[in-house]
Design a protein around this motif. Structure first.
Motif, PDB file in Angstrom:
ATOM      1  N   THR A  14       0.750  -1.464  -0.158  1.00  0.00           N
ATOM      2  CA  THR A  14       0.062   0.096   0.009  1.00  0.00           C
ATOM      3  C   THR A  14       0.962   0.933  -0.035  1.00  0.00           C
ATOM      4  O   THR A  14       0.173   2.225  -0.011  1.00  0.00           O
ATOM      5  CB  THR A  14      -1.019   0.098   1.226  1.00  0.00           C
ATOM      6  OG1 THR A  14       0.100   0.598   2.416  1.00  0.00           O
ATOM      7  CG2 THR A  14      -1.639  -1.503   1.586  1.00  0.00           C
ATOM      8  N   GLU A  59      -7.450   1.865   9.770  1.00  0.00           N
ATOM      9  CA  GLU A  59      -8.755   2.870   8.793  1.00  0.00           C
ATOM     10  C   GLU A  59      -7.767   4.112   8.316  1.00  0.00           C
ATOM     11  O   GLU A  59      -8.153   4.719   7.173  1.00  0.00           O
ATOM     12  CB  GLU A  59      -9.899   3.748  10.025  1.00  0.00           C
ATOM     13  CG  GLU A  59     -11.233   1.941  10.142  1.00  0.00           C
ATOM     14  CD  GLU A  59     -11.894   2.709  10.951  1.00  0.00           C
ATOM     15  OE1 GLU A  59     -11.481   3.350  11.940  1.00  0.00           O
ATOM     16  OE2 GLU A  59     -12.865   1.944  11.218  1.00  0.00           O
ATOM     17  N   VAL A  90      -5.588   3.911   1.075  1.00  0.00           N
ATOM     18  CA  VAL A  90      -6.242   3.303   0.224  1.00  0.00           C
ATOM     19  C   VAL A  90      -6.557   3.678  -0.783  1.00  0.00           C
ATOM     20  O   VAL A  90      -6.105   3.256  -1.896  1.00  0.00           O
ATOM     21  CB  VAL A  90      -5.392   1.697   0.350  1.00  0.00           C
ATOM     22  CG1 VAL A  90      -6.076   0.972  -1.124  1.00  0.00           C
ATOM     23  CG2 VAL A  90      -3.704   1.272   0.773  1.00  0.00           C
ATOM     24  N   ARG A  91      -7.357   3.827  -0.673  1.00  0.00           N
ATOM     25  CA  ARG A  91      -8.887   3.857  -1.221  1.00  0.00           C
ATOM     26  C   ARG A  91      -8.452   5.101  -1.877  1.00  0.00           C
ATOM     27  O   ARG A  91      -8.389   5.704  -2.859  1.00  0.00           O
ATOM     28  CB  ARG A  91     -10.200   4.305  -0.420  1.00  0.00           C
ATOM     29  CG  ARG A  91     -10.730   3.549   0.110  1.00  0.00           C
ATOM     30  CD  ARG A  91     -12.164   3.417   0.591  1.00  0.00           C
ATOM     31  NE  ARG A  91     -12.835   2.138   1.284  1.00  0.00           N
ATOM     32  CZ  ARG A  91     -13.279   2.171   1.586  1.00  0.00           C
ATOM     33  NH1 ARG A  91     -13.004   3.008   3.042  1.00  0.00           N
ATOM     34  NH2 ARG A  91     -13.926   1.130   2.346  1.00  0.00           N
ATOM     35  N   THR A 131      -5.368   3.623   6.818  1.00  0.00           N
ATOM     36  CA  THR A 131      -4.726   3.329   6.028  1.00  0.00           C
ATOM     37  C   THR A 131      -5.397   2.813   5.057  1.00  0.00           C
ATOM     38  O   THR A 131      -5.009   3.406   2.964  1.00  0.00           O
ATOM     39  CB  THR A 131      -3.722   1.774   6.602  1.00  0.00           C
ATOM     40  OG1 THR A 131      -2.664   1.980   7.768  1.00  0.00           O
ATOM     41  CG2 THR A 131      -2.928   1.343   5.394  1.00  0.00           C
ATOM     42  N   ARG A 132      -6.326   2.493   5.212  1.00  0.00           N
ATOM     43  CA  ARG A 132      -7.826   2.123   4.776  1.00  0.00           C
ATOM     44  C   ARG A 132      -7.664   3.309   3.594  1.00  0.00           C
ATOM     45  O   ARG A 132      -7.789   3.800   2.431  1.00  0.00           O
ATOM     46  CB  ARG A 132      -9.147   1.504   5.213  1.00  0.00           C
ATOM     47  CG  ARG A 132     -10.432   0.904   4.272  1.00  0.00           C
ATOM     48  CD  ARG A 132     -11.113   0.262   4.391  1.00  0.00           C
ATOM     49  NE  ARG A 132     -12.016   0.852   5.849  1.00  0.00           N
ATOM     50  CZ  ARG A 132     -12.583   0.543   6.765  1.00  0.00           C
ATOM     51  NH1 ARG A 132     -13.057  -0.988   6.373  1.00  0.00           N
ATOM     52  NH2 ARG A 132     -13.629   1.264   7.695  1.00  0.00           N
ATOM     53  N   GLU A 136      -6.781   7.567  -7.657  1.00  0.00           N
ATOM     54  CA  GLU A 136      -5.867   8.595  -8.272  1.00  0.00           C
ATOM     55  C   GLU A 136      -6.093   7.880  -9.430  1.00  0.00           C
ATOM     56  O   GLU A 136      -5.102   8.104 -10.694  1.00  0.00           O
ATOM     57  CB  GLU A 136      -4.087   8.954  -6.947  1.00  0.00           C
ATOM     58  CG  GLU A 136      -3.892   9.831  -6.944  1.00  0.00           C
ATOM     59  CD  GLU A 136      -2.797   9.971  -5.845  1.00  0.00           C
ATOM     60  OE1 GLU A 136      -2.534  11.196  -4.703  1.00  0.00           O
ATOM     61  OE2 GLU A 136      -2.437   9.485  -5.573  1.00  0.00           O
ATOM     62  N   LEU A 137      -5.296   6.634  -8.980  1.00  0.00           N
ATOM     63  CA  LEU A 137      -4.384   5.314  -9.896  1.00  0.00           C
ATOM     64  C   LEU A 137      -6.375   5.463 -11.220  1.00  0.00           C
ATOM     65  O   LEU A 137      -5.753   5.746 -12.599  1.00  0.00           O
ATOM     66  CB  LEU A 137      -4.641   4.179  -9.255  1.00  0.00           C
ATOM     67  CG  LEU A 137      -2.772   3.992  -8.797  1.00  0.00           C
ATOM     68  CD1 LEU A 137      -2.607   2.366  -8.216  1.00  0.00           C
ATOM     69  CD2 LEU A 137      -1.743   4.543  -9.597  1.00  0.00           C
ATOM     70  N   GLN A 138      -7.013   5.510 -10.803  1.00  0.00           N
ATOM     71  CA  GLN A 138      -8.031   5.721 -11.810  1.00  0.00           C
ATOM     72  C   GLN A 138      -8.165   6.435 -12.346  1.00  0.00           C
ATOM     73  O   GLN A 138      -7.943   6.711 -13.734  1.00  0.00           O
ATOM     74  CB  GLN A 138      -9.376   5.355 -11.012  1.00  0.00           C
ATOM     75  CG  GLN A 138      -9.292   3.590 -10.883  1.00  0.00           C
ATOM     76  CD  GLN A 138     -10.653   3.402 -10.142  1.00  0.00           C
ATOM     77  OE1 GLN A 138     -11.281   3.924  -8.996  1.00  0.00           O
ATOM     78  NE2 GLN A 138     -10.838   2.393  -9.774  1.00  0.00           N
ATOM     79  N   ARG A 164      -5.546   6.395  -3.370  1.00  0.00           N
ATOM     80  CA  ARG A 164      -4.488   5.903  -4.160  1.00  0.00           C
ATOM     81  C   ARG A 164      -5.012   5.108  -5.004  1.00  0.00           C
ATOM     82  O   ARG A 164      -4.699   5.329  -6.919  1.00  0.00           O
ATOM     83  CB  ARG A 164      -3.211   5.002  -3.011  1.00  0.00           C
ATOM     84  CG  ARG A 164      -2.711   4.641  -3.819  1.00  0.00           C
ATOM     85  CD  ARG A 164      -0.889   5.107  -3.777  1.00  0.00           C
ATOM     86  NE  ARG A 164      -0.583   5.160  -4.341  1.00  0.00           N
ATOM     87  CZ  ARG A 164       0.341   5.693  -5.640  1.00  0.00           C
ATOM     88  NH1 ARG A 164      -1.122   6.418  -5.953  1.00  0.00           N
ATOM     89  NH2 ARG A 164       0.989   4.746  -6.563  1.00  0.00           N
ATOM     90  N   ILE A 165      -6.641   4.316  -4.991  1.00  0.00           N
ATOM     91  CA  ILE A 165      -6.719   3.884  -5.978  1.00  0.00           C
ATOM     92  C   ILE A 165      -7.174   4.885  -7.052  1.00  0.00           C
ATOM     93  O   ILE A 165      -7.327   4.845  -7.908  1.00  0.00           O
ATOM     94  CB  ILE A 165      -8.394   2.795  -5.269  1.00  0.00           C
ATOM     95  CG1 ILE A 165      -6.898   1.705  -4.730  1.00  0.00           C
ATOM     96  CG2 ILE A 165      -8.885   2.485  -6.487  1.00  0.00           C
ATOM     97  CD1 ILE A 165      -7.932   0.649  -4.449  1.00  0.00           C
TER      98      ILE A 165
END
Lengths: 151, 151
Positions: free
Chosen positions: A94, A123, A129-130, A125-126, A135-137, A132-133
């Motif tokens: 992550t 939480e 991660v969300r 971290t979660r 962002e990547l999308q 980040r996802i």
DNA sequence: TAGAACCCTTGAGCGCACTCCAAGCAAGGG
DNA sequence: CCCTTGCTTGGAGTGCGCTCAAGGGTTCTA
């Protein structure tokens, strides 16, 4: 089991399978070399894809729980240690800093009264991660657009 | 425009807004300071969130196209340079190594005959990004599970 | 004409996450 | 007995992506 100290995980890195949707339900635990609940460092290298150096370093910086030793001082990892390493692997990818994982490890060592803090950390971290996802999308959209242009 | 050299982007980092769904349609281009097509380095710092050090370093390693200079040798960035920096920012947060971005920049400098190679590189990157997203979603599942346990 | 703010260059330094080195011990096989 | 293999240690080294320092020039405002 002959794994040279310097082998940088030739292929056995089980962290990424080649194409599967990665939503394996419970991957049949670790391919544990024998039925015994203790493994040498090179066995752990084989199942985790980490190097022995890294495993020792994790221990030095306090990222591992206490690891048992054989009567000659060699490390004997147990199933719970492998499980812990699996979690660490997930957290690592992550992008969580090692220092934060060490903090989490400390909380675990401190016992049950740190449940709330651990949950809080997970939480956060979660949430990261969300984000980040997402962002990547966004980046994926840009890539799609660019690739369109080159076609 | 008073931006100290050492200011590490106090808040203007446009890469992450604080909570929005991050699916802003087309953010109204750059908030370009004036209607002219040239910007000082500190203006670029303000719009990109990068430091001046980093901008100069990008140039040194070949990640930037040729940047115009004023008659006294100061950099004068143009709109196309800002657009390039936006793309670089996107690629950077995919985790693409800087060396690969430099490679891409080289291909761009080499002209139209590298279209195929550029597309290939972008497609590889897209593949990596998709894999990364899948990985992160796997991790998210683990986090959800762990957080459940702590509740 | 001074001072502040801004810009330039080269080259060294930093933080992270490993990664490796040197020297040595222990166990098993020939 | 020696040789090989695998393990041990503390500390040094590596690669990446910046980040900063030193020393100096330019431009704007008072």
């Amino acid at each position: 089991m002959t794994v040279m100290e310097t082998t940088p995980a030739p292929t056995p890195a089980p962290a990424r399978d080649q194409g599967g949707p990665e939503i394996c339900p419970p991957p049949p635990a670790h391919p544990r070399p024998d039925g015994q609940d203790h493994y040498t460092i090179s066995e752990v290298v084989a199942v985790t894809g980490l190097t022995a150096h890294t495993l020792r370093w994790y221990e030095r910086i306090g990222l591992m729980p206490h690891i048992d030793r054989s009567h000659t001082g060699q490390r004997r990892y147990r199933n719970r240690d492998l499980d812990w390493l699996t979690l660490v692997g997930k957290l690592r990818l992550t992008g969580m800093p090692v220092a934060d994982m060490v903090r989490y490890a400390e909380l675990v060592r401190e016992g049950e009264q740190t449940f709330a803090q651990r949950r809080e950390l997970l939480e956060r971290t979660r949430h990261d991660v969300r984000a980040r996802i997402a962002e990547l999308q966004g980046t994926l959209a840009v890539l799609d657009h660019k690739i369109d242009i080159y076609s």
